[in-house]
Design a protein around this motif. Structure first.
Motif, PDB file in Angstrom:
ATOM      1  N   ASN A 158      -1.410  -8.769   4.027  1.00  0.00           N
ATOM      2  CA  ASN A 158      -1.496  -8.836   2.569  1.00  0.00           C
ATOM      3  C   ASN A 158      -2.869  -9.302   2.067  1.00  0.00           C
ATOM      4  O   ASN A 158      -3.079  -9.403   0.861  1.00  0.00           O
TER       5      ASN A 158
ATOM      6  N   LYS B 108       3.124   1.661  11.606  1.00  0.00           N
ATOM      7  CA  LYS B 108       4.535   1.382  11.318  1.00  0.00           C
ATOM      8  C   LYS B 108       5.472   2.045  12.339  1.00  0.00           C
ATOM      9  O   LYS B 108       6.686   1.845  12.291  1.00  0.00           O
TER      10      LYS B 108
ATOM     11  N   ARG C 180       0.833  -1.211   0.000  1.00  0.00           N
ATOM     12  CA  ARG C 180       0.000   0.000   0.000  1.00  0.00           C
ATOM     13  C   ARG C 180       0.865   1.258   0.000  1.00  0.00           C
ATOM     14  O   ARG C 180       0.529   2.251  -0.634  1.00  0.00           O
ATOM     15  N   THR C 181       1.984   1.219   0.724  1.00  0.00           N
ATOM     16  CA  THR C 181       2.786   2.437   0.903  1.00  0.00           C
ATOM     17  C   THR C 181       3.218   3.062  -0.424  1.00  0.00           C
ATOM     18  O   THR C 181       3.096   4.276  -0.586  1.00  0.00           O
TER      19      THR C 181
ATOM     20  N   GLY D 120      11.146  -6.494   2.206  1.00  0.00           N
ATOM     21  CA  GLY D 120      10.897  -7.561   1.247  1.00  0.00           C
ATOM     22  C   GLY D 120      10.035  -8.576   1.987  1.00  0.00           C
ATOM     23  O   GLY D 120       9.063  -8.201   2.648  1.00  0.00           O
ATOM     24  N   PHE D 121      10.397  -9.846   1.916  1.00  0.00           N
ATOM     25  CA  PHE D 121       9.752 -10.842   2.785  1.00  0.00           C
ATOM     26  C   PHE D 121      10.784 -11.447   3.718  1.00  0.00           C
ATOM     27  O   PHE D 121      10.739 -12.623   4.041  1.00  0.00           O
TER      28      PHE D 121
ATOM     29  N   ASP E 255      10.164  -8.799  -4.373  1.00  0.00           N
ATOM     30  CA  ASP E 255       9.596 -10.091  -3.989  1.00  0.00           C
ATOM     31  C   ASP E 255       8.382 -10.456  -4.840  1.00  0.00           C
ATOM     32  O   ASP E 255       7.878  -9.642  -5.624  1.00  0.00           O
TER      33      ASP E 255
END
Ligand code: GLP
Length: 243
Positions: free
Chosen positions: A165, A203, A38-39, A140-141, A67
Motif C-alpha cells: 500500500n 496474484k 490498484r486493481t 478487505g484487510f 475498508d
C-alpha cells in the motif's frame, strides 16, 4: 466458483462495469460493496465513462466500502475515502448519504465498526460485493491468521500489506498506517453475490490457492469457496497457476 478469464485488465474492467451498470438499471436501489487498490482503477474508469455517456441513475444506489486506514479520513491523501471520491463518487450523481465508508478518524473505532454493521443491515444487506485480493490472499484487510474476525473490526496490517500500500503514501512504507478498519469475513460472505477481480502474475499464487486449495484462515480468500454465488474475474497473469 465461476471462473472467468480475460485477455487483459481492460477487457475485465469493461465487462464488470457493464454488469454493474446493468444491475443498477434492474434494481435502482442496488447496494454495492466496493474495493480500493490498484486493481479496480480500470473498473472505476469504465464505470465513470459509461455513466457519463449513458443514462445511469445513481440517485438511489447505496455503497459500502470494504475498508479504511485507521487515523485517516476524507481530507487525508492516502485515505480510501480520498481514493473513492477521486475514482468514483465525484463523478456520479450519488446522494452523499448513500455513500457508506468507515471513518478511520472516529474517536471510538470499535463503535464505528458496530455502526457500519448496523448501516449495512439497515440498507438490507449488500447485493453485489466487489473484491480485490492481496498477494497473501487477504480480502478487505482480513489478513492471513490462525483465526479471522466475522464482523467489521480494527485490523493490524502485515508488513507485506503495508509495503503493497506504500504507493498511496508517496512510496514511504513508514507513512502507511499500522492499522485499518475492515469488513469481516461474515460481512463479506453475507453479500448476496460476490465478484472478485485479480490482475497480474503477483496474484497468481493467491488466486490458485483461493480456487484450488483447502479452505483455510491462512488464505482468507479461500473462505469464498463456501459462498454459492462467487465469480472470479482474472487476466492472464492472475490465472497463470490455475490447475
Ligand atoms: C489492499 C486492500 C484490499 C485490496 C488489496 C489488493 O490492501 N485493503 O481491499 O483488494 O490490498 O490491492 P491491489 O488491487 O492494489 O493489489
Amino acid at each position: 466458483m465461476n471462473i472467468e478469464r480475460f485477455d487483459n485488465e481492460d477487457a475485465l474492467a469493461s465487462t464488470l462495469a457493464a454488469r454493474l451498470i446493468e444491475a443498477i438499471s434492474l434494481k435502482p436501489r442496488l447496494v454495492l460493496g466496493l474495493p480500493t487498490g490498484r486493481t479496480p482503477v480500470a473498473l472505476y474508469r469504465e464505470v465513470r465513462s459509461r455513466s457519463q455517456r449513458g443514462h445511469v441513475d445513481w440517485s438511489q444506489v447505496r455503497t459500502f466500502n470494504l475498508d479504511e486506514f485507521a487515523g485517516l479520513g476524507g481530507g487525508d491523501a492516502g485515505s480510501y475515502r480520498a481514493y473513492m471520491q477521486a475514482e468514483l463518487f465525484d463523478h456520479v450523481r450519488m446522494e452523499p448519504l448513500n455513500v457508506g465508508m468507515l471513518d478511520g478518524r472516529a474517536a471510538d473505532l470499535a463503535a464505528e465498526c458496530a455502526r457500519y454493521e448496523r448501516a449495512i443491515d439497515q440498507a438490507g444487506g449488500i447485493d453485489i460485493q466487489v473484491l480485490g485480493i492481496g498477494a497473501n490472499g487477504h480480502i478487505g484487510f482480513n489478513e492471513p491468521a490462525d483465526a479471522l474476525e466475522a464482523e467489521t473490526h480494527v485490523a493490524a496490517l502485515q508488513a507485506a500489506t503495508r509495503a503493497a500500500n506504500a504507493g498511496w503514501f508517496g512510496g514511504d512504507v513508514a507513512r502507511v498506517p499500522t492499522h485499518a478498519l475492515s469488513m469481516g469475513m461474515a460481512t463479506i460472505l453475507h453479500a448476496r453475490e460476490i465478484v472478485l477481480m485479480a490482475t497480474g502474475e503477483e496474484k497468481a499464487a493467491a488466486v490458485a490457492g483461493m480456487i484450488d486449495g483447502p479452505i483455510t484462515t491462512r488464505l482468507p480468500a479461500s473462505l469464498l469457496q463456501v459462498h454459492s454465488r462467487v465469480t472470479v474475474m482474472l487476466d492472464r497473469g492472475a490465472a497463470l497457476r490455475l490447475a
